[in-house]
Scaffold this motif. Structure first.
Motif, PDB file in Angstrom:
ATOM      1  N   ASP A 233      16.787  52.296  35.398  1.00  0.00           N
ATOM      2  CA  ASP A 233      17.037  52.854  36.160  1.00  0.00           C
ATOM      3  C   ASP A 233      18.099  52.031  37.410  1.00  0.00           C
ATOM      4  OD1 ASP A 233      16.361  53.781  37.457  1.00  0.00           O
ATOM      5  OD2 ASP A 233      17.661  56.044  37.188  1.00  0.00           O
ATOM      6  N   THR A 234      19.560  51.524  37.124  1.00  0.00           N
ATOM      7  CA  THR A 234      19.860  50.669  38.228  1.00  0.00           C
ATOM      8  C   THR A 234      20.885  51.244  38.677  1.00  0.00           C
ATOM      9  OG1 THR A 234      21.132  49.294  36.877  1.00  0.00           O
ATOM     10  CG2 THR A 234      19.428  48.473  36.647  1.00  0.00           C
ATOM     11  N   ASN A 235      21.380  51.375  40.000  1.00  0.00           N
ATOM     12  CA  ASN A 235      22.024  51.371  40.644  1.00  0.00           C
ATOM     13  C   ASN A 235      23.414  50.518  41.592  1.00  0.00           C
ATOM     14  OD1 ASN A 235      21.715  55.032  41.153  1.00  0.00           O
ATOM     15  ND2 ASN A 235      19.837  53.547  41.300  1.00  0.00           N
ATOM     16  N   THR A 236      24.627  50.519  41.241  1.00  0.00           N
ATOM     17  CA  THR A 236      25.110  49.153  42.142  1.00  0.00           C
ATOM     18  C   THR A 236      26.573  49.362  42.394  1.00  0.00           C
ATOM     19  OG1 THR A 236      26.501  49.053  39.789  1.00  0.00           O
ATOM     20  CG2 THR A 236      24.160  47.656  39.679  1.00  0.00           C
ATOM     21  N   ILE A 237      26.770  48.850  43.312  1.00  0.00           N
ATOM     22  CA  ILE A 237      28.281  49.205  43.950  1.00  0.00           C
ATOM     23  C   ILE A 237      28.959  47.851  43.200  1.00  0.00           C
ATOM     24  CG2 ILE A 237      27.238  50.218  45.485  1.00  0.00           C
ATOM     25  CD1 ILE A 237      27.097  47.648  48.129  1.00  0.00           C
ATOM     26  N   PHE A 238      30.341  47.770  43.194  1.00  0.00           N
ATOM     27  CA  PHE A 238      31.436  46.575  42.986  1.00  0.00           C
ATOM     28  C   PHE A 238      32.643  46.896  44.141  1.00  0.00           C
ATOM     29  CE2 PHE A 238      31.684  50.151  40.126  1.00  0.00           C
ATOM     30  CZ  PHE A 238      33.926  50.769  40.131  1.00  0.00           C
ATOM     31  N   GLY A 239      33.302  45.608  43.587  1.00  0.00           N
ATOM     32  CA  GLY A 239      34.440  45.743  44.387  1.00  0.00           C
ATOM     33  C   GLY A 239      35.172  44.416  43.688  1.00  0.00           C
ATOM     34  N   GLY A 240      36.219  45.109  44.474  1.00  0.00           N
ATOM     35  CA  GLY A 240      37.306  43.465  43.786  1.00  0.00           C
ATOM     36  C   GLY A 240      38.661  44.013  43.652  1.00  0.00           C
ATOM     37  N   LEU A 241      39.795  43.021  43.080  1.00  0.00           N
ATOM     38  CA  LEU A 241      41.575  43.263  43.328  1.00  0.00           C
ATOM     39  C   LEU A 241      42.220  42.535  41.698  1.00  0.00           C
ATOM     40  CD1 LEU A 241      41.995  40.275  46.643  1.00  0.00           C
ATOM     41  CD2 LEU A 241      42.094  42.649  46.444  1.00  0.00           C
ATOM     42  N   ARG A 242      42.765  43.086  42.081  1.00  0.00           N
ATOM     43  CA  ARG A 242      43.747  43.470  40.764  1.00  0.00           C
ATOM     44  C   ARG A 242      44.925  42.572  40.939  1.00  0.00           C
ATOM     45  NH1 ARG A 242      43.467  48.090  39.268  1.00  0.00           N
ATOM     46  NH2 ARG A 242      41.364  47.690  37.741  1.00  0.00           N
ATOM     47  N   PHE A 243      45.674  41.678  40.484  1.00  0.00           N
ATOM     48  CA  PHE A 243      46.900  41.610  40.897  1.00  0.00           C
ATOM     49  C   PHE A 243      48.134  41.623  39.307  1.00  0.00           C
ATOM     50  CE2 PHE A 243      43.848  39.003  42.250  1.00  0.00           C
ATOM     51  CZ  PHE A 243      44.027  38.457  44.483  1.00  0.00           C
ATOM     52  N   SER A 244      48.934  42.686  39.631  1.00  0.00           N
ATOM     53  CA  SER A 244      49.627  43.136  38.305  1.00  0.00           C
ATOM     54  C   SER A 244      50.678  42.211  38.544  1.00  0.00           C
ATOM     55  CB  SER A 244      49.455  44.683  38.389  1.00  0.00           C
ATOM     56  OG  SER A 244      48.456  45.176  38.942  1.00  0.00           O
ATOM     57  N   TYR A 245      51.716  42.400  37.172  1.00  0.00           N
ATOM     58  CA  TYR A 245      52.925  42.206  37.199  1.00  0.00           C
ATOM     59  C   TYR A 245      53.549  42.805  36.216  1.00  0.00           C
ATOM     60  CZ  TYR A 245      50.626  39.505  32.624  1.00  0.00           C
ATOM     61  OH  TYR A 245      50.020  39.178  32.218  1.00  0.00           O
ATOM     62  N   GLY A 246      55.354  42.980  36.356  1.00  0.00           N
ATOM     63  CA  GLY A 246      55.652  43.683  35.228  1.00  0.00           C
ATOM     64  C   GLY A 246      55.635  45.939  35.643  1.00  0.00           C
ATOM     65  N   SER A 247      54.909  45.839  37.047  1.00  0.00           N
ATOM     66  CA  SER A 247      55.149  47.264  37.650  1.00  0.00           C
ATOM     67  C   SER A 247      54.920  47.200  37.879  1.00  0.00           C
ATOM     68  CB  SER A 247      53.498  47.976  36.749  1.00  0.00           C
ATOM     69  OG  SER A 247      52.510  47.416  37.944  1.00  0.00           O
ATOM     70  N   ASP A 248      55.625  49.035  38.928  1.00  0.00           N
ATOM     71  CA  ASP A 248      55.495  48.774  40.654  1.00  0.00           C
ATOM     72  C   ASP A 248      55.011  49.800  41.494  1.00  0.00           C
ATOM     73  OD1 ASP A 248      57.964  47.566  40.208  1.00  0.00           O
ATOM     74  OD2 ASP A 248      59.416  48.896  39.633  1.00  0.00           O
ATOM     75  N   SER A 249      53.967  50.233  40.796  1.00  0.00           N
ATOM     76  CA  SER A 249      52.722  51.149  41.275  1.00  0.00           C
ATOM     77  C   SER A 249      51.856  51.286  40.220  1.00  0.00           C
ATOM     78  CB  SER A 249      53.432  52.960  41.246  1.00  0.00           C
ATOM     79  OG  SER A 249      53.502  53.355  40.302  1.00  0.00           O
ATOM     80  N   LEU A 250      50.653  51.702  41.192  1.00  0.00           N
ATOM     81  CA  LEU A 250      49.257  51.899  40.458  1.00  0.00           C
ATOM     82  C   LEU A 250      49.777  53.146  38.940  1.00  0.00           C
ATOM     83  CD1 LEU A 250      46.744  51.034  40.143  1.00  0.00           C
ATOM     84  CD2 LEU A 250      46.207  53.611  41.494  1.00  0.00           C
ATOM     85  N   LYS A 251      50.610  53.713  39.231  1.00  0.00           N
ATOM     86  CA  LYS A 251      50.770  54.986  38.545  1.00  0.00           C
ATOM     87  C   LYS A 251      51.335  54.596  37.067  1.00  0.00           C
ATOM     88  CE  LYS A 251      52.020  59.863  37.320  1.00  0.00           C
ATOM     89  NZ  LYS A 251      52.537  60.758  37.739  1.00  0.00           N
ATOM     90  N   GLU A 252      52.774  53.797  37.686  1.00  0.00           N
ATOM     91  CA  GLU A 252      53.178  53.143  36.363  1.00  0.00           C
ATOM     92  C   GLU A 252      52.659  52.106  35.538  1.00  0.00           C
ATOM     93  OE1 GLU A 252      57.575  50.580  35.942  1.00  0.00           O
ATOM     94  OE2 GLU A 252      57.212  51.420  37.869  1.00  0.00           O
ATOM     95  N   GLU A 253      51.336  51.417  36.312  1.00  0.00           N
ATOM     96  CA  GLU A 253      51.040  50.012  35.618  1.00  0.00           C
ATOM     97  C   GLU A 253      50.149  50.982  34.442  1.00  0.00           C
ATOM     98  OE1 GLU A 253      48.893  46.705  37.019  1.00  0.00           O
ATOM     99  OE2 GLU A 253      46.994  48.656  37.104  1.00  0.00           O
ATOM    100  N   GLU A 254      49.334  52.420  34.783  1.00  0.00           N
ATOM    101  CA  GLU A 254      49.292  52.999  33.223  1.00  0.00           C
ATOM    102  C   GLU A 254      49.467  53.446  32.769  1.00  0.00           C
ATOM    103  OE1 GLU A 254      45.744  56.446  34.132  1.00  0.00           O
ATOM    104  OE2 GLU A 254      47.564  57.041  33.682  1.00  0.00           O
ATOM    105  N   ARG A 255      50.789  53.721  32.628  1.00  0.00           N
ATOM    106  CA  ARG A 255      51.445  54.399  32.030  1.00  0.00           C
ATOM    107  C   ARG A 255      52.574  53.774  30.798  1.00  0.00           C
ATOM    108  NH1 ARG A 255      51.259  59.715  33.313  1.00  0.00           N
ATOM    109  NH2 ARG A 255      49.142  59.965  34.507  1.00  0.00           N
ATOM    110  N   ARG A 256      52.984  52.084  31.728  1.00  0.00           N
ATOM    111  CA  ARG A 256      53.529  51.554  31.288  1.00  0.00           C
ATOM    112  C   ARG A 256      52.847  50.427  30.507  1.00  0.00           C
ATOM    113  NH1 ARG A 256      56.183  55.688  30.170  1.00  0.00           N
ATOM    114  NH2 ARG A 256      58.119  56.158  31.171  1.00  0.00           N
ATOM    115  N   GLY A 257      51.507  50.056  31.170  1.00  0.00           N
ATOM    116  CA  GLY A 257      51.337  49.096  31.133  1.00  0.00           C
ATOM    117  C   GLY A 257      50.106  48.702  30.203  1.00  0.00           C
TER     118      GLY A 257
END
Length: 267
Positions: A233-257
């Motif tokens: 087995d392996t254990n990893t950590i991760f991180g990053g950035l997401r640049f979105s367009y066409g949505s005004d919030s994280l929730k709207e991005e999931e529900r509309r995008g």
């Protein structure tokens, strides 16, 4: 007649409609469907195990097209530069998702293709198709998928079975916590030889209200089981950035995008 007319007029004055309170906002209006939404994200993954050296850089993009009447099409592409136990891998993947979505649920089908260019060895090609669905509530979302496909590696073919289940909880419209579990089985020679990969991923997401950028980070546990060869087995950590367009919030991005995740095998 005069008295009766006066009483009617008086009643009309007494029971005329009251003025709406100052904070009254009118009836709730659902956000209309339509348009194109999506994102581009970059991430880095680093292994935590001393005896297994793992790290990866990844770039992924997704776009969702709302065709109206609840019908949607999502397309995604990804690339990753992976270093796994002294083996360098270039991974390419893409997916196509056709589905129906309303305020309560989403359901549809997907097709995914992946290629793993292993430097100094044979390449791996994987093709997968299946069904996926999501259930929406005010502060949480459940997602799941199941699929079947074929994997080509070094001159032999294997059956690929996969399953995924996840939950997303919103502390606010721009703060979300994810739990995702995946299972992939590659079966060769009618199931006599099986290669299993199990994964559990925990992710925290935050999107500032002023800019359409999501910061995400988390932890992933992967268990690999090969027949009479290697298990671990392996254990990893991760991180990053997401640049979105066409949505005004994280929730709207999931529900509309774009809602669906990458369906390829990820180490």
């Amino acid at each position: 007649m005069f008295m009766s007319t006066s009483q009617v007029a008086l009643s009309a004055d007494l029971y005329e409609p009251l003025a709406a309170p100052q904070d009254y906002e009118g009836p709730l209006v659902e956000m209309p469907y339509g348009g194109i939404t999506g994102y581009i994200e970059g991430s880095y993954t680093k292994g935590m195990d001393d005896d297994v050296d793992t790290d990866a850089w990844a770039l992924r993009g997704a776009i969702n097209i709302d065709a109206g009447s609840g019908m949607n099409l999502q397309m995604d592409l990804g690339y990753a530069d992976v270093s796994f136990v002294n083996t360098d891998i270039d991974k390419y993947d893409g997916g196509l998702h056709g589905y129906y979505r309303d305020e309560l649920f989403a359901a549809g089908a997907f097709f995914a293709a992946s290629r793993y260019d292993i430097r100094g060895s044979n390449d791996i090609k994987d093709y997968l198709g299946g069904i996926e669905g999501a259930f929406f509530q005010d502060t949480w979302t459940l997602v799941g998928a199941a699929g079947y496909g074929q994997t080509e590696w070094g001159g032999f073919d294997a059956d690929h079975y996969m399953g995924a289940l996840g939950a997303r909880w919103y502390a606010t419209d721009n703060v979300r916590f994810d739990v995702d579990g995946t299972f992939d089985r590659l079966a060769k020679n009618g199931g006599d030889e099986e290669f299993d990969i199990r994964g559990l991923k925990l992710t925290a997401n935050y999107r500032p209200e002023q800019i359409p950028v999501t910061l995400f980070a988390g932890y992933k546990y992967t268990d690999v089981e090969l027949p009479s060869s290697f298990s671990g087995d392996t254990n990893t950590i991760f991180g990053g950035l997401r640049f979105s367009y066409g949505s005004d919030s994280l929730k709207e991005e999931e529900r509309r995008g774009p809602i669906w995740s990458n369906r390829s095998v990820s180490f």
